[in-house]
Scaffold this active site. Sequence first.
Site: not given
Ligand code: GLU
Length: 425
Positions: A115, A155
């Site tokens: 993240k 996100d």
């Molecule tokens: N940010 C989204 C999550 O928390 C998507 C993450 C992604 O697709 O890599 O799942």
Amino acid sequence: MMLYKEPAPIKDRENPFESMMSRFNIAAEVLGLDEETYNVLKSPARQVIVNVPVTMDDGKVRVFEGYRVVHSTILGPSKGGIRYAPDVFLDEVKALAAWMTWKCAVVDIPYGGAKGGIICDPYSMSAGEIERLTRAYTSSLVDIFGPDRDIPAPDMGTGPREMAWLMDEYSKTKGSTEHGVVTGKPLVLGGSLGRVEATGRGVMVSAMAAMEKLGMDPAKSTAAVQGFGNVGSWAAKLMAERGVKILGVSDVSGAYWNDNGIDIEEAIEYKNGNNGRLEGYKGAEQIDPAELLTSKVDVLVPAAVEDVITIHNVDKIQARLIVEGANGPTSYKADNIINEKGIMVVPDILANSGGVTVSYFEWVQNRMGFKWTLDRVNERAERIMNESFERVYAASQKYNVPMRIAAYIVAIDKVAMTYKYRGGF
Ligand code: GLU
């Protein structure tokens, strides 16, 4: 009912990383995880803090602090979004990175977890400033990112536009077009059909699967959805299409309630024409946002931020089913009371995994150089969501634990087994 007063719902001060670890510890114990693997999984593999100078529109240079945490690459390249928010902090990003590891493992896709975050307020910045910030952040992390190493996505506070800049900046550094370095891109840049609505669609699919287990008829059920951004609005729309009456919704502008059900299509249209906010929406009465979570509905969908269901309000929750569209909306301390009350929770790492699942499809399409139809994307994502739900449900029966701990068990078991096969140093 009270009128809206506060901009944000009640927040606990629980540390999100500790919250995540508390659940991890319970699942590790149930599984009988050995100490070596426990130690490997308990801390992120890599944490990078960057400070990126950006020239603002007034000509002054501002330095922004950003993070990229890679929790694990045991299952494959790490995957996870980038959050732009004024209050994002390292322990939050660490928790979110670990949740990505568990999320990818629950749905059985070949990714580890990561993240990113940048401390900034994207809503008070111009498009040019956000573009320069995104490019500077990308360029300082060019050695971390890569289609086979670490693949970011949107996100909170980011979307297809930021992903396009990221892809372009990364590609320029490499001297070749690298579609697969990021997902959630605009369609013309190699994005996937169905990616935008994927998280909300997965929330709906999980809600339907859980309702079936509980013997609830969607057409006779009511729901409240906290958060009317991408995840919440799509979840509300698709649940309403399945017959669920959405009595309440909320966003940063307040909470809105209609005893006869909110016309979700109309609310989305209103929000789209109103700078993305429900402020001033006339199809419902305004209520206290804190009341939305404890309102008399069958299904509660927290789809906004972390720690909104806490020891301060969990006693008053009336829903039979909670489907977590957000990451970490329930604080660890609230878990026990939820379980005592017999509320079923479809946990975040299962309920909102539709997003990363379609991110995976996007990456697969980028590698194939071939676009799938929307039907193919939706059909495959729905199958994965349903299979994952059944896997977690079966584990909850087998170990006699709530769905949240069962999801961690399924995830940790998969990662631990893969680690065993790959071997340590
Ligand atoms: N940010 C989204 C999550 O928390 C998507 C993450 C992604 O697709 O890599 O799942």
